[in-house]
Design a protein around this motif. Structure first.
Motif, PDB file in Angstrom:
ATOM      1  N   HIS A   1      18.990  96.682  40.648  1.00  0.00           N
ATOM      2  CA  HIS A   1      19.013  96.274  39.258  1.00  0.00           C
ATOM      3  C   HIS A   1      19.497  97.347  38.298  1.00  0.00           C
ATOM      4  CE1 HIS A   1      16.237  93.354  41.104  1.00  0.00           C
ATOM      5  NE2 HIS A   1      16.800  92.546  40.260  1.00  0.00           N
TER       6      HIS A   1
ATOM      7  N   ALA B   1      23.231  94.390  39.410  1.00  0.00           N
ATOM      8  CA  ALA B   1      22.842  93.702  38.175  1.00  0.00           C
ATOM      9  C   ALA B   1      23.821  93.927  37.034  1.00  0.00           C
ATOM     10  CB  ALA B   1      21.443  94.146  37.748  1.00  0.00           C
TER      11      ALA B   1
ATOM     12  N   THR C   1      25.765  87.392  30.663  1.00  0.00           N
ATOM     13  CA  THR C   1      25.001  87.157  31.895  1.00  0.00           C
ATOM     14  C   THR C   1      24.492  88.466  32.494  1.00  0.00           C
ATOM     15  OG1 THR C   1      27.081  87.095  33.169  1.00  0.00           O
ATOM     16  CG2 THR C   1      26.141  84.978  32.467  1.00  0.00           C
ATOM     17  N   ASP C   2      25.241  89.570  32.346  1.00  0.00           N
ATOM     18  CA  ASP C   2      24.710  90.863  32.802  1.00  0.00           C
ATOM     19  C   ASP C   2      23.431  91.227  32.045  1.00  0.00           C
ATOM     20  OD1 ASP C   2      26.550  91.343  34.734  1.00  0.00           O
ATOM     21  OD2 ASP C   2      27.503  93.061  33.766  1.00  0.00           O
TER      22      ASP C   2
ATOM     23  N   ALA D   1      20.644  89.096  33.325  1.00  0.00           N
ATOM     24  CA  ALA D   1      20.204  89.530  34.650  1.00  0.00           C
ATOM     25  C   ALA D   1      19.293  90.748  34.548  1.00  0.00           C
ATOM     26  CB  ALA D   1      21.413  89.842  35.525  1.00  0.00           C
TER      27      ALA D   1
ATOM     28  N   TYR E   1      16.433  87.339  34.339  1.00  0.00           N
ATOM     29  CA  TYR E   1      16.878  85.990  34.672  1.00  0.00           C
ATOM     30  C   TYR E   1      17.442  85.980  36.083  1.00  0.00           C
ATOM     31  CZ  TYR E   1      16.368  84.292  29.884  1.00  0.00           C
ATOM     32  OH  TYR E   1      15.867  83.907  28.664  1.00  0.00           O
ATOM     33  N   ARG E   2      17.162  84.918  36.797  1.00  0.00           N
ATOM     34  CA  ARG E   2      17.575  84.837  38.194  1.00  0.00           C
ATOM     35  C   ARG E   2      19.082  84.634  38.315  1.00  0.00           C
ATOM     36  NH1 ARG E   2      13.869  81.220  41.866  1.00  0.00           N
ATOM     37  NH2 ARG E   2      14.759  82.642  43.386  1.00  0.00           N
ATOM     38  N   SER E   3      19.614  85.082  39.442  1.00  0.00           N
ATOM     39  CA  SER E   3      21.048  85.003  39.683  1.00  0.00           C
ATOM     40  C   SER E   3      21.531  83.556  39.691  1.00  0.00           C
ATOM     41  CB  SER E   3      21.395  85.677  41.015  1.00  0.00           C
ATOM     42  OG  SER E   3      22.778  85.713  41.216  1.00  0.00           O
TER      43      SER E   3
ATOM     44  N   ARG F   1      24.657  83.255  37.360  1.00  0.00           N
ATOM     45  CA  ARG F   1      25.899  83.326  38.128  1.00  0.00           C
ATOM     46  C   ARG F   1      26.221  82.058  38.904  1.00  0.00           C
ATOM     47  NH1 ARG F   1      24.854  89.680  39.659  1.00  0.00           N
ATOM     48  NH2 ARG F   1      25.651  90.475  37.650  1.00  0.00           N
TER      49      ARG F   1
END
Length: 446
Positions: free
Chosen positions: A12, A150, A297-298, A301, A305-307, A311
């Motif tokens: 991460h 991450a 989204t990075d 993450a 937040y879950r992948s 993604r």
């Protein structure tokens, strides 16, 4: 632009308490910039066929089906070349593997400049495909070596956005060169650009800390976990459903690369110079959406937040929007609106590349990243085996060229909707990572 300090935590990006950072964000993005430069050159070599297609067709007397066949044959060898990424990464360093590939694709098109024919066009484009096939996986591996998992959405977005940069910055220049000095001059200029990149790469590149190689040398942070059987990676629901989705979106990309300037010129009535310049419009939309989605989204993450959310669901919805726009293209009669529809559809579809690639990179141990990405991107290229030639056949048999091009985009849009639904149902990187790498559910959710 910086990402702050890159950490010891390969999962991460958060350093252990009191740990010193390995590299600065400035260094990481400087090295990533060299890879992005290569990706721009790479995509310019792909895109040049679309720019020179009409003058080349006029000189050699080629039909739309023949031009489409050339476009598809490129992706035959591109697909085969993709499977070489793993062996190249195993036996060569990233530095020398990418240098060798760039040298190959900088010279393979030059014989066409000297002796132009359909056979020579096919041979040179297929050699170019073979040289470019392994490069995408290796470029992703090179960039990812400077960023923990991450934080790979944004660099992945810039890599995927390099295709847009090539069309935004270089396509108008190549179109101008083609109009003023001919298509041969466009090919020669790309060879010169490749030589410039090679000089930059030799003097500036080194491998980052998030690789298995760095771990073996005692300088990296990637996990030392053991390798896993390849079939455990390739048979997961995430890998398979994401491969189907990216095939369809890449089919759209290859149609854009091969046919978009021709669609604007022959189908919608714009001049050759206008068509070459407008080639950039879908890429502008795609670049903005890719960078925005990668950055957002990075951050999500890193906040936990879950992948699957950042993604899988985000790009899945993007492709649903893309497909919904493209299926209505044949009913649009105004050229300007047709250009807008293609641009919006392409832009929303393009966010798949950085986000899905980052999701796939999470599934495997670090030392298997290049091999995993090589197979995944080789499967992606299957979309390019069919779409350019199929579009050419549709154009040759349609009542008007505009109708043929619009139908091709409509078919891809419909397939995109189906593929996006499959991914939203079946893909779950956390679940499949746990299965592949023998992690507990708690670890997978962490």
């Amino acid at each position: 632009m910086t990402t702050g300090e890159i950490s010891h935590d390969a999962a991460h990006g958060a350093p252990p308490k009191g740990a010193a950072p390995l590299v600065s964000g400035k260094q990481a993005w400087g090295m990533t910039g060299l890879v992005i430069f290569l990706y721009v050159v790479n995509y310019a070599d792909k895109a040049v066929l679309g720019i020179i297609a009409q003058p080349l067709a006029r000189e050699l007397g080629l039909s739309s089906s023949q031009i489409g066949l050339v476009g598809s044959l490129f992706f035959v060898t591109f697909t085969l070349g993709g499977f070489l990424a793993g062996p190249l990464n195993k036996y060569l360093t990233l530095r020398w593997a990418l240098l060798a590939l760039a040298a190959m694709w900088s010279v393979v098109m030059l014989p066409l400049v000297v002796s132009a024919s359909l056979v020579m066009l096919i041979v040179t484009r297929m050699l170019l495909g073979l040289a470019e096939g392994p490069s995408s996986a290796l470029m992703h591996t090179a960039a990812y070596s400077w960023h923990p998992p991450a934080k790979r959405g944004l660099p992945g977005a810039f890599l995927a956005g390099s295709a847009s940069v090539a069309k935004i910055a270089l396509a108008p220049i190549l179109a101008y060169i083609t109009v003023e000095w001919g298509w041969r001059a466009a090919l020669v200029s790309l060879s010169i650009l490749g030589a410039v990149w090679m000089a930059s790469w030799l003097t500036g590149w080194k491998e980052g800390p998030f690789t298995a190689t760095a771990v073996k040398k005692g300088t990296g942070t990637a996990s030392t976990e053991p390798s896993v059987p390849w079939k455990k990676i390739f048979l997961t629901r995430t890998f398979i459903s994401c491969a189907v989705l990216i095939m369809v979106v890449y089919a759209l990309t290859t149609v854009v690369l091969t046919w978009l300037p021709s669609y604007f010129e022959v189908g919608l009535g714009y001049s050759a110079l206008q068509a070459g310049s407008m080639f950039a419009l879908p890429s502008i939309v795609g670049l903005v959406l890719m960078v925005t989605s990668g950055s957002v989204t990075d951050r999500l993450a890193q906040r936990g937040y879950r992948s699957r959310v950042v993604r899988i669901i985000v790009p899945g919805i993007g492709v649903l929007v893309c497909g919904s726009v493209l299926v209505f293209l044949p009913s649009i009669g105004t050229p300007g609106l047709a250009v807008a529809a293609v641009s919006i559809g392409y832009g929303f579809g393009a966010i798949v590349f950085p986000l899905i690639n980052a999701a796939i990179s999470e599934l495997c141990p670090p030392q298997q990243t290049a091999g995993t990405m090589g197979v995944f991107l080789a499967l992606m290229a299957v979309g390019g085996l069919i779409a350019p030639y199929g579009t050419g056949v549709l154009v040759d048999n349609a009542a008007t060229p505009a109708e043929g091009y619009a139908t091709a985009f409509q078919v891809i849009g419909a397939l995109g909707i189906v593929a996006a639904i499959l991914v939203l149902i079946f893909a779950n990187p956390e679940r499949d990572r746990a299965v592949i790498r023998g992690e507990s559910d708690a670890t997978a959710k962490a």
